[in-house]
Design an enzyme around this catalytic site. Structure first.
Site: not given
Length: 315
Positions: A11, A13-14, A16, A196
């Site tokens: 993964g 994307g941002a 990873g 979180k």
């Protein structure tokens, strides 16, 4: 831990892309499993435009379209959305070296609980709590606005005693620290995930519903008051579930958000691009846990119901 652990990113994307690039720049042996971004990354490399670290470019990326081509990895960082975990489980199992550590760098509650039965018992499963403002602007390009720390908590696996688990967490944190990133082992993963959620529940949903980034949400009296009361609702639910949060925790998050650059949370981007929303992990799972503990979360439930409505209306 071996002197040079092999790290796999599933993964990219941002999340990873950012963490994988930072680890590779620190000299680690990092391998990326890519789907739609493979062609762009294979030809152009990975780019992180960072307000913290400057513009970074990893030209030579060990990228793969098929998990069968990847070497077995000692650490696997899962940066994909929680909505794809079930289909990722076979890929994780195939990419993992014997006794590998799998880190779910994802938002929400109970994500490890749901993935655990799909993985071999021999794998260690950890949660990774990423505190970062980042999004993907193009294939292989990540915009990093602020922060970047990642805290780790042990969920399950062969490490049955506290000392062994702590050792694994310290090994993982050392990887990120070597890459110039803050990282802390967390004694209680569920508590860290609830902490979180205090930020993710209000800001993700309201960004979508009100079509607004954090600065606008924080500067308006009504939306700021709504954020504060939702934060407290999540904190109360955490306490009811046996994970009391520090006094004044919601207020500290509000103050931290005031200091952040203007930011559109990940759910905003998912909705804008008509991708599946992480409603189960961020809303349904904590709502179910709170209900079982006898703690109502009416505003969070309203957010969840309205977001489901919007998602179902998307083409």
């Amino acid at each position: 831990m071996s002197a040079a652990p092999r790290i796999g990113i599933i993964g990219s994307g941002a999340i990873g892309g950012f963490y994988g690039l930072m680890l590779a720049r620190a000299g680690f042996d990092v391998h990326f499993l890519l789907r739609s971004e493979f062609a762009a990354v294979a030809s152009q490399g990975l780019q992180v435009n960072s307000a913290v670290h400057g513009n970074l470019h990893l030209q030579s990326v060990q990228a793969y379209q098929s998990v069968a081509d990847m070497p077995p990895c000692d650490w696997l960082l899962i940066g994909a959305k929680t909505t794809s975990n079930a289909e990722l489980a076979p890929l994780i199992s195939q990419a993992a070296a014997s006794g590998a550590k799998v880190v779910l760098m994802q938002n929400g509650l109970a994500v490890e609980d749901e993935l655990r039965p799909l993985l071999p018992d021999s794998l260690h499963l950890l949660g990774g709590l990423c505190y970062i403002c980042a999004h993907r602007s193009a294939p292989g390009v990540v915009e990093h606005q602020a922060l970047g720390g990642v805290n780790l908590g042990y969920h399950s696996g062969p490490a049955s005693d506290a000392e062994s688990r702590q050792q694994i967490l310290e090994q993982g944190s050392a990887l990120f620290q070597a890459a110039g990133l803050d990282s802390t082992p967390m004694a209680e993963l569920n508590q860290a995930r609830w902490q979180k959620l205090v930020w993710n529940v209000p800001y993700n949903g309201l960004a979508v519903l009100l079509n607004s980034a954090t600065t606008a949400l924080m500067s308006n009296t009504d939306s700021r008051a709504l954020i504060e009361v939702i934060m407290q609702e999540v904190a109360d639910a955490a306490g009811a579930c046996g994970y009391p949060l520090p006094a004044g925790f919601a207020g500290k998050l509000l103050a931290a958000t005031d200091r952040m650059p203007d930011y559109l949370p990940s759910m905003y981007h998912d909705f804008a691009l008509q991708r599946p929303l992480e409603l189960h992990a961020i809303y349904a799972a904590p709502l179910a846990a709170a209900a079982q503990a006898g703690c109502p979360m009416p505003r969070t439930e309203m957010l969840y119901q309205t977001l489901r409505f919007l998602e179902q209306r998307q083409p």
